[in-house]
Design a protein around this motif. Sequence first.
Motif, PDB file in Angstrom:
ATOM      1  N   ILE A  63       0.846  -1.193   0.000  1.00  0.00           N
ATOM      2  CA  ILE A  63       0.000   0.000   0.000  1.00  0.00           C
ATOM      3  C   ILE A  63       0.882   1.243   0.000  1.00  0.00           C
ATOM      4  CG2 ILE A  63      -1.659   1.316   1.390  1.00  0.00           C
ATOM      5  CD1 ILE A  63      -2.807  -1.395   2.305  1.00  0.00           C
ATOM      6  N   TYR A  64       2.057   1.148   0.652  1.00  0.00           N
ATOM      7  CA  TYR A  64       3.023   2.244   0.650  1.00  0.00           C
ATOM      8  C   TYR A  64       3.756   2.252  -0.692  1.00  0.00           C
ATOM      9  CZ  TYR A  64       7.336   4.779   1.699  1.00  0.00           C
ATOM     10  OH  TYR A  64       8.390   5.646   1.649  1.00  0.00           O
ATOM     11  N   GLN A  65       3.723   3.383  -1.386  1.00  0.00           N
ATOM     12  CA  GLN A  65       4.265   3.483  -2.749  1.00  0.00           C
ATOM     13  C   GLN A  65       5.725   3.061  -2.826  1.00  0.00           C
ATOM     14  OE1 GLN A  65       2.459   4.095  -5.298  1.00  0.00           O
ATOM     15  NE2 GLN A  65       3.855   4.607  -6.966  1.00  0.00           N
ATOM     16  N   GLY A  66       6.514   3.406  -1.798  1.00  0.00           N
ATOM     17  CA  GLY A  66       7.936   3.100  -1.827  1.00  0.00           C
ATOM     18  C   GLY A  66       8.257   1.623  -1.792  1.00  0.00           C
ATOM     19  N   ASN A  67       7.309   0.792  -1.360  1.00  0.00           N
ATOM     20  CA  ASN A  67       7.554  -0.654  -1.290  1.00  0.00           C
ATOM     21  C   ASN A  67       7.172  -1.382  -2.571  1.00  0.00           C
ATOM     22  OD1 ASN A  67       8.601  -0.622   1.312  1.00  0.00           O
ATOM     23  ND2 ASN A  67       6.605  -0.914   2.272  1.00  0.00           N
ATOM     24  N   LYS A  68       6.405  -0.724  -3.450  1.00  0.00           N
ATOM     25  CA  LYS A  68       5.926  -1.409  -4.657  1.00  0.00           C
ATOM     26  C   LYS A  68       7.084  -1.815  -5.562  1.00  0.00           C
ATOM     27  CE  LYS A  68       1.432   0.920  -4.621  1.00  0.00           C
ATOM     28  NZ  LYS A  68       0.510   1.824  -5.318  1.00  0.00           N
ATOM     29  N   GLY A  69       8.005  -0.874  -5.803  1.00  0.00           N
ATOM     30  CA  GLY A  69       9.151  -1.188  -6.655  1.00  0.00           C
ATOM     31  C   GLY A  69       9.999  -2.297  -6.065  1.00  0.00           C
ATOM     32  N   LYS A  70      10.174  -2.294  -4.744  1.00  0.00           N
ATOM     33  CA  LYS A  70      10.956  -3.348  -4.086  1.00  0.00           C
ATOM     34  C   LYS A  70      10.316  -4.714  -4.300  1.00  0.00           C
ATOM     35  CE  LYS A  70      12.640  -0.198  -0.513  1.00  0.00           C
ATOM     36  NZ  LYS A  70      12.526   0.224   0.891  1.00  0.00           N
ATOM     37  N   ALA A  71       8.995  -4.754  -4.215  1.00  0.00           N
ATOM     38  CA  ALA A  71       8.286  -6.021  -4.406  1.00  0.00           C
ATOM     39  C   ALA A  71       8.437  -6.527  -5.841  1.00  0.00           C
ATOM     40  CB  ALA A  71       6.814  -5.845  -4.051  1.00  0.00           C
ATOM     41  N   VAL A  72       8.338  -5.614  -6.797  1.00  0.00           N
ATOM     42  CA  VAL A  72       8.482  -6.013  -8.206  1.00  0.00           C
ATOM     43  C   VAL A  72       9.889  -6.529  -8.465  1.00  0.00           C
ATOM     44  CG1 VAL A  72       8.423  -5.205 -10.594  1.00  0.00           C
ATOM     45  CG2 VAL A  72       6.701  -4.409  -8.970  1.00  0.00           C
ATOM     46  N   ARG A  73      10.901  -5.802  -7.947  1.00  0.00           N
ATOM     47  CA  ARG A  73      12.290  -6.220  -8.157  1.00  0.00           C
ATOM     48  C   ARG A  73      12.621  -7.520  -7.440  1.00  0.00           C
ATOM     49  NH1 ARG A  73      12.628  -0.597  -7.874  1.00  0.00           N
ATOM     50  NH2 ARG A  73      13.143  -0.542  -5.653  1.00  0.00           N
ATOM     51  N   ALA A  74      11.843  -7.856  -6.410  1.00  0.00           N
ATOM     52  CA  ALA A  74      12.046  -9.120  -5.700  1.00  0.00           C
ATOM     53  C   ALA A  74      11.412 -10.297  -6.438  1.00  0.00           C
ATOM     54  CB  ALA A  74      11.475  -9.022  -4.287  1.00  0.00           C
ATOM     55  N   GLY A  75      10.797 -10.036  -7.599  1.00  0.00           N
ATOM     56  CA  GLY A  75      10.208 -11.119  -8.395  1.00  0.00           C
ATOM     57  C   GLY A  75       8.801 -11.496  -8.001  1.00  0.00           C
ATOM     58  N   LEU A  76       8.058 -10.558  -7.407  1.00  0.00           N
ATOM     59  CA  LEU A  76       6.715 -10.885  -6.927  1.00  0.00           C
ATOM     60  C   LEU A  76       5.729 -11.116  -8.070  1.00  0.00           C
ATOM     61  CD1 LEU A  76       4.674 -11.226  -4.678  1.00  0.00           C
ATOM     62  CD2 LEU A  76       4.482  -8.738  -4.494  1.00  0.00           C
ATOM     63  N   ILE A  77       5.857 -10.389  -9.190  1.00  0.00           N
ATOM     64  CA  ILE A  77       4.858 -10.478 -10.264  1.00  0.00           C
ATOM     65  C   ILE A  77       4.736 -11.902 -10.820  1.00  0.00           C
ATOM     66  CG2 ILE A  77       4.232  -9.657 -12.567  1.00  0.00           C
ATOM     67  CD1 ILE A  77       3.763  -7.569 -10.424  1.00  0.00           C
ATOM     68  N   PRO A  78       5.832 -12.568 -11.221  1.00  0.00           N
ATOM     69  CA  PRO A  78       5.687 -13.945 -11.737  1.00  0.00           C
ATOM     70  C   PRO A  78       5.056 -14.899 -10.721  1.00  0.00           C
ATOM     71  CG  PRO A  78       7.871 -13.072 -12.231  1.00  0.00           C
ATOM     72  CD  PRO A  78       7.231 -12.101 -11.297  1.00  0.00           C
ATOM     73  N   VAL A  79       5.393 -14.701  -9.436  1.00  0.00           N
ATOM     74  CA  VAL A  79       4.806 -15.572  -8.397  1.00  0.00           C
ATOM     75  C   VAL A  79       3.298 -15.362  -8.332  1.00  0.00           C
ATOM     76  CG1 VAL A  79       4.776 -16.101  -5.926  1.00  0.00           C
ATOM     77  CG2 VAL A  79       6.945 -15.577  -7.062  1.00  0.00           C
ATOM     78  N   LEU A  80       2.864 -14.114  -8.366  1.00  0.00           N
ATOM     79  CA  LEU A  80       1.425 -13.815  -8.301  1.00  0.00           C
ATOM     80  C   LEU A  80       0.689 -14.370  -9.513  1.00  0.00           C
ATOM     81  CD1 LEU A  80       1.577 -10.096  -7.073  1.00  0.00           C
ATOM     82  CD2 LEU A  80       0.947 -12.094  -5.719  1.00  0.00           C
ATOM     83  N   LEU A  81       1.261 -14.196 -10.699  1.00  0.00           N
ATOM     84  CA  LEU A  81       0.617 -14.710 -11.912  1.00  0.00           C
ATOM     85  C   LEU A  81       0.514 -16.224 -11.867  1.00  0.00           C
ATOM     86  CD1 LEU A  81       2.312 -12.395 -14.578  1.00  0.00           C
ATOM     87  CD2 LEU A  81      -0.021 -12.253 -13.714  1.00  0.00           C
ATOM     88  N   GLY A  82       1.531 -16.857 -11.290  1.00  0.00           N
ATOM     89  CA  GLY A  82       1.473 -18.312 -11.137  1.00  0.00           C
ATOM     90  C   GLY A  82       0.352 -18.742 -10.216  1.00  0.00           C
ATOM     91  N   LEU A  83       0.146 -17.990  -9.128  1.00  0.00           N
ATOM     92  CA  LEU A  83      -0.931 -18.329  -8.186  1.00  0.00           C
ATOM     93  C   LEU A  83      -2.307 -18.120  -8.809  1.00  0.00           C
ATOM     94  CD1 LEU A  83       0.529 -16.736  -4.918  1.00  0.00           C
ATOM     95  CD2 LEU A  83       0.341 -19.169  -5.453  1.00  0.00           C
ATOM     96  N   VAL A  84      -2.426 -17.160  -9.721  1.00  0.00           N
ATOM     97  CA  VAL A  84      -3.707 -16.929 -10.392  1.00  0.00           C
ATOM     98  C   VAL A  84      -4.035 -18.086 -11.326  1.00  0.00           C
ATOM     99  CG1 VAL A  84      -4.948 -15.436 -12.011  1.00  0.00           C
ATOM    100  CG2 VAL A  84      -3.557 -14.422 -10.208  1.00  0.00           C
ATOM    101  N   THR A  85      -3.034 -18.567 -12.037  1.00  0.00           N
ATOM    102  CA  THR A  85      -3.277 -19.641 -13.014  1.00  0.00           C
ATOM    103  C   THR A  85      -3.396 -21.012 -12.355  1.00  0.00           C
ATOM    104  OG1 THR A  85      -0.880 -19.773 -13.382  1.00  0.00           O
ATOM    105  CG2 THR A  85      -2.163 -18.402 -14.890  1.00  0.00           C
ATOM    106  N   GLU A  86      -2.791 -21.180 -11.179  1.00  0.00           N
ATOM    107  CA  GLU A  86      -2.885 -22.467 -10.476  1.00  0.00           C
ATOM    108  C   GLU A  86      -4.139 -22.453  -9.599  1.00  0.00           C
ATOM    109  OE1 GLU A  86       0.703 -22.795  -8.265  1.00  0.00           O
ATOM    110  OE2 GLU A  86       1.989 -22.657 -10.032  1.00  0.00           O
ATOM    111  N   THR A  87      -5.232 -22.896 -10.133  1.00  0.00           N
ATOM    112  CA  THR A  87      -6.504 -22.823  -9.396  1.00  0.00           C
ATOM    113  C   THR A  87      -6.469 -23.640  -8.109  1.00  0.00           C
ATOM    114  OG1 THR A  87      -7.301 -24.627 -10.794  1.00  0.00           O
ATOM    115  CG2 THR A  87      -7.889 -22.383 -11.446  1.00  0.00           C
ATOM    116  N   GLU A  88      -5.650 -24.709  -8.099  1.00  0.00           N
ATOM    117  CA  GLU A  88      -5.596 -25.544  -6.898  1.00  0.00           C
ATOM    118  C   GLU A  88      -4.868 -24.848  -5.755  1.00  0.00           C
ATOM    119  OE1 GLU A  88      -2.093 -26.502  -9.522  1.00  0.00           O
ATOM    120  OE2 GLU A  88      -4.265 -26.237  -9.761  1.00  0.00           O
TER     121      GLU A  88
END
Length: 725
Positions: A540-565
């Motif tokens: 929610i804090y803007q300064g942490n968003k870039g850190k999360a993206v650089r930590a590789g969060l986006i691919p993990v989230l997309l994987g959780l969306v596609t893995e229905t189980e």
Amino acid sequence: MDEEAKPNPNADAAPAAAEAAASSPPPLSSSESAEGKDKEEEKEEEEEEAGDLVEKLVELVEEIAAISDFRNAYRRQFCNLSRRIRLLAPMLEEAKEGPRPLPEVSYSALRRLREALADSRELLRLGVSGSKISLVLEREKIMKSFQDITARLEQALGLISFDELDISDEVREQVELVHAQFKRAKERSDPSDDDLFNDLVSVYNSSTSANVDPDILQRLSDKLQLATISDLNQESLILHEMASGGDPGAVVEKMSMLLKRIKDFVQSQDPEMGTPVNTTELSGKDNMASPIVPDDFRCPISLDLMKDPVIVATGQTYERGCIERWLEAGHDTCPKTQQKLPNKSLTPNYVLRSLIAQWCEANGMEPPKRAAQHHNAPASCTAAEHSNVVELLQKLSSQNLEDQREAAGMLRQLAKRSPENRACIGDAGAIPILVSLLSTTDVSTQEHVVTALLNLSIYEENKARIITSGAVPGVVHVLKRGSMEARENSAATLFSLSLVDENKITIGASGAIPALVLLLSNGSQRGKRDAATALFNLCIYQGNKGKAVRAGLIPVLLGLVTETESGMMDEALAILAILSSHPEGKTAISSANAIPMLVGVIRNGSARNKENAAAVLVHLCNGEQQQQHLAEAQEQGIVTLLEELAKSGTDRGKRKAIQLLERMNRFLMQQSQAQAQAEAMAQAHAHAQSQAQVQALNEAQSQVEMQVEQLLLPTTSHLSDRRDG
């Protein structure tokens, strides 16, 4: 926000200069030169005035946001007006960075908005500092003020051009919602409370207090929120100020009499409330004394300025010493509301303490100092319980591993049981000792310690203690290297601590985000959920968003969306919706080719998931790659899905669907125009080719005819032969 290409004011400078030289105009006279200079200065002044105007608007909204606690008969109207105005803050912040000079229409609209906000501020101040009785007696004037200000705000917002101010889509959507609310409020006027007015008149017309119906007095006490000695005292002070400020004496006397009758009734219902309220006029000496302490800063029990304000379980605030004595006397109710207290925990009110200090400084007073905290058994637990905690802390501090493990486990269980225990353990000084054991190599002890900190962090005062004791690096250490149970509870602890906004910055800077991403990727089901909730809150804090993206969060989230189980689609999409508003997050989602997956969610997902998927697409389909993403979404059949979502989705889902449909319609129109142009060009090209072919055939035919003619002509040698013959 994507920046639009700005026109270059110097693009035509060279042609203009050449044209000027060619025309050889006469040199400017001194008066003409001065006139040109005046125009330049006027332009600069306009730009400066526009900046000052927007700054003034920002200041007005900030002042209005600081006005709160409308404890009177018009509380709903005051709160609605204040809330709607506060929602304009993001637009004004963006307008500060907008283009200059402002067009006259926008400048005029902002001037109107400033005037309406200035009057709104005065009305809201009246709602806080005005007499509650006076507000009801002057009901027609008050309701007219609300209607007038609402109409002016609605009109000013309707004249503002978002494009000219360069306002982003998200903020524009919010302001349009506020504008619609003002428009509805303007069209329907809130009815004044006739019963309340009639009750006041009835009390005033009664010859004595004994002749007044107690039910009427009870209604007046409730509706006017004049139920405590603090409320009554504050109303009395306001009436005194009105009298000294020149208000008609008869009017103030009438209101003072009404207040006295309400006061007599309230005290008759609760004789322990304290000394009677003095409704006589204050002397000149009293008026010249120290400034009047705001009601909110006084303890409802002692009526003194609070030094150490604490919140009880009902949400009311008291001076710590006063409420502790009340509880020690055997009371189990809230003094102000008379509600039964579900527990006796006391939470420091840091916000109010800070406001009191600021008020004291502004009025040239020494801020009140808190009483020294003694290490006696706190009011939140018995002496025996306190003694038990102290004994456990001695074991926890020993060098014996078994004692440490046992004590940590016991503290974990105690902190889980009740708010009283959490307060007692925190007050006893357990937190620094627990923090020092986070790096222990004993697995069981480490699990007990981090879980005890998790349980303790539920109590608000302990959150500050945990942060100030330097616990975050230790918790992150456990998150990285502990057992799965310890990692789960470390993530949950970080989530609990991040509920305080300033802690989001501290945790984000500690290296916690990459460790949380790793837990979300390979943790247990419970660990993934704990990591997801912590990441959501931190991002929610803007300064942490870039850190999360650089930590590789986006691919993990997309994987959780596609893995229905995985059962984590809801959490993953909620975090994606937050990260998509960040440039790095938007780029990462775009690079992952997520459009088909997001369209699939809008087609088959739950209402909340459809909403979040649409929110992500709104951010993706904006900016440099807008055309590409819209084309891809169209190929996936999104138009029909968006039309359905716009009709039957959540409120937010409907807004996002409408935004996307508008962009899609513009895109399709552009495509149609481009296709029509391409077809026209193709036809023109084909026609040109056909003409060229005809011309080529004609030329070829001419050449053949010429060749034939040449062949039919007699040669020179043939003519010679005939002559020789």
